[in-house]
Structure formats: structure tokens, C-alpha cells
Design a protein around this motif. Sequence first.
Motif, mmCIF file in Angstrom:
data_model
loop_
_atom_site.group_PDB
_atom_site.id
_atom_site.type_symbol
_atom_site.label_atom_id
_atom_site.label_comp_id
_atom_site.label_asym_id
_atom_site.label_seq_id
_atom_site.Cartn_x
_atom_site.Cartn_y
_atom_site.Cartn_z
ATOM 1 N N VAL A 1 0.268 40.982 39.730
ATOM 2 C CA VAL A 1 -0.823 41.949 39.878
ATOM 3 C C VAL A 1 -2.160 41.299 39.553
ATOM 4 O O VAL A 1 -3.169 41.534 40.236
ATOM 5 N N LEU A 2 -2.185 40.461 38.519
ATOM 6 C CA LEU A 2 -3.422 39.773 38.166
ATOM 7 C C LEU A 2 -3.854 38.843 39.300
ATOM 8 O O LEU A 2 -5.047 38.760 39.631
ATOM 9 N N ALA A 3 -2.896 38.162 39.912
ATOM 10 C CA ALA A 3 -3.214 37.288 41.048
ATOM 11 C C ALA A 3 -3.813 38.097 42.197
ATOM 12 O O ALA A 3 -4.722 37.638 42.884
ATOM 13 N N TRP A 4 -3.294 39.328 42.383
ATOM 14 C CA TRP A 4 -3.863 40.190 43.428
ATOM 15 C C TRP A 4 -5.314 40.524 43.111
ATOM 16 O O TRP A 4 -6.167 40.515 44.010
ATOM 17 N N HIS A 5 -5.626 40.805 41.856
ATOM 18 C CA HIS A 5 -6.999 41.132 41.473
ATOM 19 C C HIS A 5 -7.942 39.969 41.781
ATOM 20 O O HIS A 5 -9.047 40.180 42.305
ATOM 21 N N TRP A 6 -7.508 38.738 41.491
ATOM 22 C CA TRP A 6 -8.367 37.587 41.782
ATOM 23 C C TRP A 6 -8.506 37.398 43.292
ATOM 24 O O TRP A 6 -9.592 37.061 43.778
ATOM 25 N N SER A 7 -7.433 37.630 44.027
ATOM 26 C CA SER A 7 -7.503 37.519 45.490
ATOM 27 C C SER A 7 -8.446 38.574 46.067
ATOM 28 O O SER A 7 -9.197 38.305 47.008
ATOM 29 N N HIS A 8 -8.393 39.777 45.479
ATOM 30 C CA HIS A 8 -9.265 40.852 45.942
ATOM 31 C C HIS A 8 -10.727 40.508 45.670
ATOM 32 O O HIS A 8 -11.615 40.816 46.482
ATOM 33 N N LEU A 9 -10.986 39.851 44.549
ATOM 34 C CA LEU A 9 -12.343 39.434 44.231
ATOM 35 C C LEU A 9 -12.818 38.372 45.226
ATOM 36 O O LEU A 9 -13.974 38.390 45.661
ATOM 37 N N GLU A 10 -11.920 37.453 45.585
ATOM 38 C CA GLU A 10 -12.267 36.444 46.581
ATOM 39 C C GLU A 10 -12.573 37.098 47.921
ATOM 40 O O GLU A 10 -13.506 36.694 48.635
ATOM 41 N N TYR A 11 -11.809 38.121 48.259
ATOM 42 C CA TYR A 11 -12.062 38.861 49.503
ATOM 43 C C TYR A 11 -13.463 39.475 49.470
ATOM 44 O O TYR A 11 -14.218 39.396 50.445
ATOM 45 N N GLY A 12 -13.813 40.073 48.328
ATOM 46 C CA GLY A 12 -15.126 40.693 48.222
ATOM 47 C C GLY A 12 -16.253 39.680 48.278
ATOM 48 O O GLY A 12 -17.330 39.963 48.812
ATOM 49 N N CYS A 13 -16.013 38.477 47.743
ATOM 50 C CA CYS A 13 -17.039 37.433 47.746
ATOM 51 C C CYS A 13 -17.076 36.651 49.056
ATOM 52 O O CYS A 13 -18.052 35.967 49.355
ATOM 53 N N GLY A 14 -15.987 36.748 49.816
ATOM 54 C CA GLY A 14 -15.928 36.005 51.068
ATOM 55 C C GLY A 14 -15.758 34.516 50.874
ATOM 56 O O GLY A 14 -16.094 33.723 51.748
ATOM 57 N N ALA A 15 -15.211 34.107 49.714
ATOM 58 C CA ALA A 15 -15.034 32.680 49.431
ATOM 59 C C ALA A 15 -14.065 32.524 48.270
ATOM 60 O O ALA A 15 -13.888 33.442 47.462
ATOM 61 N N PRO A 16 -13.393 31.372 48.160
ATOM 62 C CA PRO A 16 -12.556 31.103 46.987
ATOM 63 C C PRO A 16 -13.397 31.140 45.721
ATOM 64 O O PRO A 16 -14.576 30.781 45.746
ATOM 65 N N LEU A 17 -12.790 31.573 44.617
ATOM 66 C CA LEU A 17 -13.545 31.653 43.360
ATOM 67 C C LEU A 17 -14.059 30.288 42.924
ATOM 68 O O LEU A 17 -15.055 30.204 42.210
ATOM 69 N N GLU A 18 -13.379 29.213 43.357
ATOM 70 C CA GLU A 18 -13.852 27.875 43.019
ATOM 71 C C GLU A 18 -15.230 27.591 43.607
ATOM 72 O O GLU A 18 -15.953 26.706 43.157
ATOM 73 N N GLU A 19 -15.614 28.366 44.636
ATOM 74 C CA GLU A 19 -16.902 28.139 45.308
ATOM 75 C C GLU A 19 -17.928 29.211 44.969
ATOM 76 O O GLU A 19 -19.036 29.199 45.510
ATOM 77 N N VAL A 20 -17.566 30.156 44.093
ATOM 78 C CA VAL A 20 -18.472 31.263 43.758
ATOM 79 C C VAL A 20 -19.192 30.955 42.452
ATOM 80 O O VAL A 20 -18.563 30.639 41.442
#
Length: 216
Positions: free
Chosen positions: A183-202
Motif C-alpha cells: 500500500v505504501l508503494a502505491w502511495h509513492w506511485s500515486h505521487l509520481e503520477y501526480g508529479c508526472g515524473a519519478p520521485l528521483e527527478e522531483v
Amino acid sequence: IRSHVESFLSGSAAAPSSPTKKLNNEKGKGAQARVIVVGAGPAGLAAARHLHRVGVEVILLEARDRVGGRVYTDSESLSVPVDLGAHIVLGGATPDPFSVICKQAGLSLIPPGTAFPLYDAASGKKLDNEVDQRVETLRDALFDDALLECDATNLNLGPAVEAATVRFAEKEENVFEGMDRRVLAWHWSHLEYGCGAPLEEVSGAHFDEAHEALAA
């Protein structure tokens, strides 16, 4: 595509049926305005549409076999259509320009509901509310910790979230795993979706600024 562009630039491409705008420039009066738009996503389509409206000759190039860019509905993989991106139109005090475009195109917008249940991909069952709330609380705590580290070290969100997760695991005796981890992995994936980029690039340092500007 290369031959098409070269043909267009050389002047051998067929002229459009609509009248073309003439430009007055230093090389000579009456030169025909000719534009190549690369990419048939929303921005490219909008640019080509506006140029065509004012009589400019336009060629729109797209590498894929469809238009739309990130706006795409998968109607084949599952039993129901699934939007794979850019399907949320924001409203509020500063409406999304796409709401105007949808109105012009006669497309209806469906307001989202208040309930967004999650389903576990491993079991196919609806996520228990207790698990959902527990992991959401954990997500918020880890994210706040990560943002503090971003402010202090100028890290991007990806490595900052990983570091916050490691610190949490070292402090807690019961390390989250199994369902909680998925579930936590889904939350991070959802955040990446909202940002339109991998979190490594945000950028974590500028994340709050962008979020506040969007919410204003």
C-alpha cells in the motif's frame, strides 16, 4: 519523418487547402508562413490548431500511431476502459484550461466521488479501512520527514523518501511489510503520477511551492 520534414522545408510538400498566412520579413515580402509542430500531444495539437486557424501552413509530426500523448484510454487490456494518464481536469478558483476545451468540444465532465477504495493486486480484495488509514498516516509522516531533509540537503524526493523510510525502520520494532509495504508503494506511485515524473527527478525543495501554487 526525416524525408517528410526535408520535403516540407524544401517547398515540395503539398500546400494546404485553406488559405495560408503571408509573412513580411527581411528576406522578402509575401513569404508563406510554414510551421512544423513536433508531437501530437495536447500542447502540439493546440499549437497546430491555433496556427491553422490563422491560416498558417502546419505539418504535425507524431512518432506514435495515435495522437494524444499522455492522454490515453486503454480499452483493450481490461474489461473496462482505464485512463492511463492526464484524465483529471482541475476546477476551483483557477479552472484548468482543459475544462474550457472540453466545453468547446462538447465533452461532459464527471465529478469524482468522495470515496476512493483501494484494492490489493495480490488478493483482489478491497483494502481494509484500518490498514488504509494506518499506511496513510505513515506515508504522511515519512513524507514530512523527507521534505525536511530536502530543505536541509537539497536532495530530490526519491532519495529523501528512501532515507526517511530507513530511519523509520531503524526506530520501530515492527517494520512494516506485506500488505502495508504494498500500500505504501502505491502511495509513492500515486505521487509520481501526480508529479508526472519519478520521485528521483522531483525537487523536494520546490515541491511545497508548486503544491501551494496549484492549490491557490
